[in-house]
Scaffold this motif. Structure first.
Motif, PDB file in Angstrom:
ATOM      1  N   LYS A 127       0.830  -1.211   0.000  1.00 18.94           N
ATOM      2  CA  LYS A 127       0.000   0.000   0.000  1.00 18.94           C
ATOM      3  C   LYS A 127       0.860   1.254   0.000  1.00 18.94           C
ATOM      4  CE  LYS A 127      -0.771   0.079   5.025  1.00 18.94           C
ATOM      5  NZ  LYS A 127      -1.762   0.061   6.098  1.00 18.94           N
ATOM      6  N   THR A 128       2.150   1.123   0.364  1.00 19.59           N
ATOM      7  CA  THR A 128       3.040   2.285   0.384  1.00 19.59           C
ATOM      8  C   THR A 128       4.419   1.926  -0.165  1.00 19.59           C
ATOM      9  OG1 THR A 128       3.925   1.872   2.599  1.00 19.59           O
ATOM     10  CG2 THR A 128       1.933   3.223   2.477  1.00 19.59           C
ATOM     11  N   CYS A 129       5.135   2.981  -0.553  1.00 21.56           N
ATOM     12  CA  CYS A 129       6.567   2.888  -0.841  1.00 21.56           C
ATOM     13  C   CYS A 129       7.273   3.699   0.250  1.00 21.56           C
ATOM     14  CB  CYS A 129       6.885   3.456  -2.224  1.00 21.56           C
ATOM     15  SG  CYS A 129       6.645   5.246  -2.346  1.00 21.56           S
ATOM     16  N   HIS A 130       8.586   3.719   0.230  1.00 21.74           N
ATOM     17  CA  HIS A 130       9.343   4.499   1.213  1.00 21.74           C
ATOM     18  C   HIS A 130      10.412   5.302   0.479  1.00 21.74           C
ATOM     19  CE1 HIS A 130      12.225   5.388   4.454  1.00 21.74           C
ATOM     20  NE2 HIS A 130      11.152   5.400   5.208  1.00 21.74           N
ATOM     21  N   CYS A 148       7.549   5.844 -10.186  1.00 19.76           N
ATOM     22  CA  CYS A 148       6.757   5.626 -11.391  1.00 19.76           C
ATOM     23  C   CYS A 148       7.095   4.235 -11.916  1.00 19.76           C
ATOM     24  CB  CYS A 148       6.997   6.709 -12.433  1.00 19.76           C
ATOM     25  SG  CYS A 148       8.699   7.022 -12.856  1.00 19.76           S
ATOM     26  N   PRO A 149       6.157   3.629 -12.631  1.00 14.49           N
ATOM     27  CA  PRO A 149       6.451   2.305 -13.184  1.00 14.49           C
ATOM     28  C   PRO A 149       7.689   2.372 -14.077  1.00 14.49           C
ATOM     29  CG  PRO A 149       4.120   2.805 -13.398  1.00 14.49           C
ATOM     30  CD  PRO A 149       4.801   4.071 -12.965  1.00 14.49           C
ATOM     31  N   TYR A 150       8.458   1.303 -14.071  1.00 14.51           N
ATOM     32  CA  TYR A 150       9.653   1.212 -14.901  1.00 14.51           C
ATOM     33  C   TYR A 150       9.293   1.534 -16.342  1.00 14.51           C
ATOM     34  CZ  TYR A 150      13.837  -0.820 -16.998  1.00 14.51           C
ATOM     35  OH  TYR A 150      14.993  -1.019 -17.708  1.00 14.51           O
ATOM     36  N   LEU A 151      10.040   2.406 -16.981  1.00 18.80           N
ATOM     37  CA  LEU A 151       9.858   2.859 -18.363  1.00 18.80           C
ATOM     38  C   LEU A 151       8.614   3.714 -18.559  1.00 18.80           C
ATOM     39  CD1 LEU A 151      11.016  -0.266 -20.419  1.00 18.80           C
ATOM     40  CD2 LEU A 151      12.349   1.736 -19.708  1.00 18.80           C
ATOM     41  N   SER A 152       8.054   4.250 -17.480  1.00 23.61           N
ATOM     42  CA  SER A 152       6.934   5.176 -17.576  1.00 23.61           C
ATOM     43  C   SER A 152       7.305   6.461 -16.848  1.00 23.61           C
ATOM     44  CB  SER A 152       5.685   4.566 -16.929  1.00 23.61           C
ATOM     45  OG  SER A 152       4.649   5.522 -16.848  1.00 23.61           O
ATOM     46  N   THR A 153       6.630   7.551 -17.170  1.00 21.02           N
ATOM     47  CA  THR A 153       6.861   8.810 -16.467  1.00 21.02           C
ATOM     48  C   THR A 153       5.680   9.186 -15.575  1.00 21.02           C
ATOM     49  OG1 THR A 153       5.994  10.079 -18.346  1.00 21.02           O
ATOM     50  CG2 THR A 153       8.380   9.687 -18.285  1.00 21.02           C
ATOM     51  N   SER A 154       4.624   8.373 -15.576  1.00 19.26           N
ATOM     52  CA  SER A 154       3.439   8.643 -14.765  1.00 19.26           C
ATOM     53  C   SER A 154       3.687   8.274 -13.312  1.00 19.26           C
ATOM     54  CB  SER A 154       2.247   7.835 -15.273  1.00 19.26           C
ATOM     55  OG  SER A 154       1.979   8.152 -16.613  1.00 19.26           O
ATOM     56  N   ASP A 155       3.243   9.124 -12.393  1.00 23.69           N
ATOM     57  CA  ASP A 155       3.400   8.837 -10.971  1.00 23.69           C
ATOM     58  C   ASP A 155       2.585   7.612 -10.570  1.00 23.69           C
ATOM     59  OD1 ASP A 155       4.864  11.147 -10.964  1.00 23.69           O
ATOM     60  OD2 ASP A 155       3.611  12.213  -9.521  1.00 23.69           O
ATOM     61  N   ALA A 156       3.215   6.705  -9.836  1.00 21.99           N
ATOM     62  CA  ALA A 156       2.524   5.551  -9.279  1.00 21.99           C
ATOM     63  C   ALA A 156       2.215   5.764  -7.800  1.00 21.99           C
ATOM     64  CB  ALA A 156       3.385   4.297  -9.436  1.00 21.99           C
ATOM     65  N   TYR A 207       0.616   4.261  -2.651  1.00 24.77           N
ATOM     66  CA  TYR A 207       0.486   3.944  -4.066  1.00 24.77           C
ATOM     67  C   TYR A 207      -0.871   4.424  -4.558  1.00 24.77           C
ATOM     68  CZ  TYR A 207       4.622   0.996  -4.487  1.00 24.77           C
ATOM     69  OH  TYR A 207       5.918   0.544  -4.546  1.00 24.77           O
ATOM     70  N   HIS A 208      -0.924   4.838  -5.818  1.00 24.92           N
ATOM     71  CA  HIS A 208      -2.190   5.183  -6.449  1.00 24.92           C
ATOM     72  C   HIS A 208      -2.951   3.894  -6.763  1.00 24.92           C
ATOM     73  CE1 HIS A 208      -0.362   9.226  -7.999  1.00 24.92           C
ATOM     74  NE2 HIS A 208      -0.525   9.205  -6.690  1.00 24.92           N
ATOM     75  N   SER A 209      -4.221   4.036  -7.002  1.00 25.97           N
ATOM     76  CA  SER A 209      -5.071   2.896  -7.327  1.00 25.97           C
ATOM     77  C   SER A 209      -4.498   2.134  -8.519  1.00 25.97           C
ATOM     78  CB  SER A 209      -6.482   3.397  -7.655  1.00 25.97           C
ATOM     79  OG  SER A 209      -7.308   2.320  -8.002  1.00 25.97           O
TER      80      SER A 209
END
Length: 145
Positions: free
Chosen positions: A52-55, A82-90, A108-110
């Motif tokens: 549910k979270t990153c650090h 962000c997902p590997y090879l993506s620029t969108s925030d995860a 983490y986002h949905s």
């Protein structure tokens, strides 16, 4: 001799507490960011179960013409996964106004944070000058319940 035993016990106890408090599988990334740009880590971190979270912890920063580890008032160093090879925030975006070696957990986002997903770190700042920043981070924050 008793003092040496007590000191040794204290050192061992502090070492155990430090190890327990560090996030699992932490990655260290140093990023070099041009003025007004966003930089992405080459290092990645993969979730080992649904999270549910990153650090993210900012352990060092150096802006051009400023002292080390100094972020001027009103300015921030931002970071997110962000997902590997993506620029969108995860994940939610971290906004650091100072160095924080212990760091924080970010949600983490949905649809993100699932088991066996690979992420990279991105950073940028609202102070539009060159900087370098070092982060300790991991995709493996707190497990989802």
């Amino acid at each position: 001799m008793n003092t040496v035993k007590k000191l040794l016990s204290l050192v061992i106890m502090m070492s155990i507490l430090t190890c327990v408090s560090l996030p699992a599988n932490a990655v260290t990334s140093t990023l070099y960011v041009s003025a007004g740009s966003t930089a992405y880590s080459t290092e990645t971190s993969k979730t080992t179960k649904t999270r549910k979270t990153c650090h993210i912890a900012l352990t060092f920063v150096q802006f051009s013409n400023y002292p080390q580890n100094s972020i001027p008032s009103g300015y921030y160093v931002y970071a997110a996964l962000c997902p590997y090879l993506s620029t969108s925030d995860a994940t939610d975006t971290a906004g650091f106004s100072m160095v924080s070696s212990s760091g924080y957990y970010y949600n983490y986002h949905s649809g993100q944070g699932g088991n066996d997903q690979r992420y990279r770190l991105k950073t940028y700042s609202n102070l539009n000058i060159y900087y370098s920043a070092t982060f300790d981070w991991t995709a493996n924050g707190q497990a989802a319940s």
